[in-house]
Design a protein around this motif. Structure first.
Motif, PDB file in Angstrom:
ATOM      1  N   ASP A  16      19.268 -21.866 -11.794  1.00  0.00           N
ATOM      2  CA  ASP A  16      18.996 -20.440 -11.623  1.00  0.00           C
ATOM      3  C   ASP A  16      17.535 -20.224 -11.246  1.00  0.00           C
ATOM      4  O   ASP A  16      16.675 -21.024 -11.608  1.00  0.00           O
ATOM      5  N   ASP A  61      15.714 -17.658 -12.254  1.00  0.00           N
ATOM      6  CA  ASP A  61      14.993 -16.796 -13.198  1.00  0.00           C
ATOM      7  C   ASP A  61      14.301 -17.556 -14.321  1.00  0.00           C
ATOM      8  O   ASP A  61      13.833 -16.962 -15.284  1.00  0.00           O
ATOM      9  N   GLN A  75      15.522 -19.323 -16.588  1.00  0.00           N
ATOM     10  CA  GLN A  75      16.275 -19.479 -17.836  1.00  0.00           C
ATOM     11  C   GLN A  75      16.671 -20.944 -18.011  1.00  0.00           C
ATOM     12  O   GLN A  75      16.814 -21.421 -19.130  1.00  0.00           O
ATOM     13  N   ARG A 119      18.232 -22.674 -23.768  1.00  0.00           N
ATOM     14  CA  ARG A 119      18.102 -21.787 -22.620  1.00  0.00           C
ATOM     15  C   ARG A 119      17.000 -20.765 -22.882  1.00  0.00           C
ATOM     16  O   ARG A 119      16.979 -20.115 -23.919  1.00  0.00           O
ATOM     17  N   ARG A 154      14.843 -14.916 -19.529  1.00  0.00           N
ATOM     18  CA  ARG A 154      14.503 -14.637 -18.141  1.00  0.00           C
ATOM     19  C   ARG A 154      13.029 -14.225 -18.083  1.00  0.00           C
ATOM     20  O   ARG A 154      12.582 -13.406 -18.885  1.00  0.00           O
TER      21      ARG A 154
HETATM   22 MG    MG Z   1      19.690 -15.512 -15.793  1.00  0.00          MG
END
Ligand code: MG
Ligand code: UDP
Length: 318
Positions: free
Chosen positions: A95, A97, A99, A198, A201
């Motif tokens: 991803d 962002d 994360q 995780r 963001r």
């Molecule tokens: Mg995300």
């Protein structure tokens, strides 16, 4: 596009403020791995200046490629587009962002070198996500696991490394309602995982609206399991049986006992119950029909507006 050791596929939808940090962290990773690499940004028609930033980065570094889609096709399609174009021994989906911490790629790659074709990143903790999202995700993956006939990893998203073999196999799967983590599990290659926390963001907000998330959830189930259909038909059978018994009882009490039921309540409950079940069943069947519909149309999965990837044989859009 020249073949590289590692290809990093990044779907981007309004990630302007994350791109620079992501890019420099990715560079650190490939540097310490000492591999040849390519980074492919797929701009899923962002409304901010993400594309301008991607262009700038791609001019600085010839290993950076982009695909700009004509409209917002969604995360799964954006990743699929990247998979169609990439050319590397190992491919990472990540991803934009932040994360998914880019540094985890080091672990993914190490695990891959032990001979695994799929190395997924399993989420131990999901920071900064709402309790509702965490609970529904947990329940969903467990439901999915019960519905499908092959092994599907729990608590893993699309952040993973897959080998060229897997990419080639994926590119041959023509379905339109993509659910990549299900498709990869269905393929059945040798897999392993690394555990990670995780992150939250870094900037901007999630591009996964409630609607998009529901779509993905339904695609995961309808794409890989017929059990909902089976369940609905069994339910229909049981309810019909039940209704038949009620009819027998009603006739018996009318003709034999001669005391007809005056109750309105029981009647309305029956009607509402059966009506609800019917609507639910039609809905389930509709989900499958809509899948058939989008697959028989045979439209391209996405349309590329612009790219700096020289099209070769490997760009097999499906
Ligand atoms: Mg995300
Ligand atoms: N994304 C995309 N198209 C979309 C929505 C999201 O390409 O329509 C990208 C987004 O830029 C990010 C990744 O897919 O790189 C995951 O999306 P997001 O972080 O919004 O989802 P969440 O982590 O909230 O589930």
């Amino acid at each position: 596009m020249q073949q590289a050791d590692i290809s990093i596929i990044v779907p981007v939808y309004n990630e302007s403020e994350n791109l620079r940090t992501l890019y420099s962290r990715l560079l650190e990773v490939v540097k310490s791995l000492q591999v040849t690499y390519q980074i492919i940004f797929i701009d899923d028609c962002s409304g901010d200046d993400s594309m301008a930033k991607i262009l700038k980065i791609s001019r600085e570094n010839p290993n950076v490629y982009f695909l700009s889609l004509t409209r917002n096709f969604g995360h799964q399609v954006a990743v699929s587009a990247g998979l169609n174009y990439c050319n590397a021994e190992a491919v990472v989906i990540i991803d934009a962002d932040l994360q998914d911490p880019p540094e985890i790629i080091l672990d993914l790659y190490r695990e891959h070198q032990k001979g695994f074709d799929v190395v997924y990143a399993k989420r131990a903790k999901r920071k900064g996500e709402s309790l509702l999202k965490k609970i529904t995700a947990k329940l969903y993956y467990r439901l999915l696991k019960r519905l499908v006939t092959f092994k599907i990893p729990l608590d893993a998203g699309d952040f993973r490394l897959i080998s060229k073999k897997v990419v080639d196999a994926l590119n041959q799967m023509p379905e339109h309602n993509k659910f990549l983590r299900g498709q990869i599990a269905w393929l059945g290659f040798k897999e392993s995982y690394v555990v990670f926390d995780r992150d939250t963001r870094k900037h901007g907000k999630s591009g996964y609206s409630f609607g998009k998330m529901m779509r993905l959830a339904f695609d995961g189930i309808t794409g890989f399991s017929d059990k909902p259909l089976l369940f609905v038909s069994r339910l229909g059978f049981i309810i019909s049986l039940f209704s038949f018994l009620i009819i027998v009882y009603a006739a018996f009490s009318h003709f034999v006992l001669e005391k007809t039921i005056t109750g309105w309540t029981s009647l309305i409950i029956c009607v509402a119950f059966v009506g609800g079940i019917q609507l639910l069943s039609i809905g389930v069947i509709g989900e499958y029909i809509s899948r058939i519909n989008s697959n028989v149309q045979k439209r391209p999965l996405y349309i590329v507006n612009s790219t700096n990837i020289k099209s070769e044989a490997n760009s097999n859009e499906s």
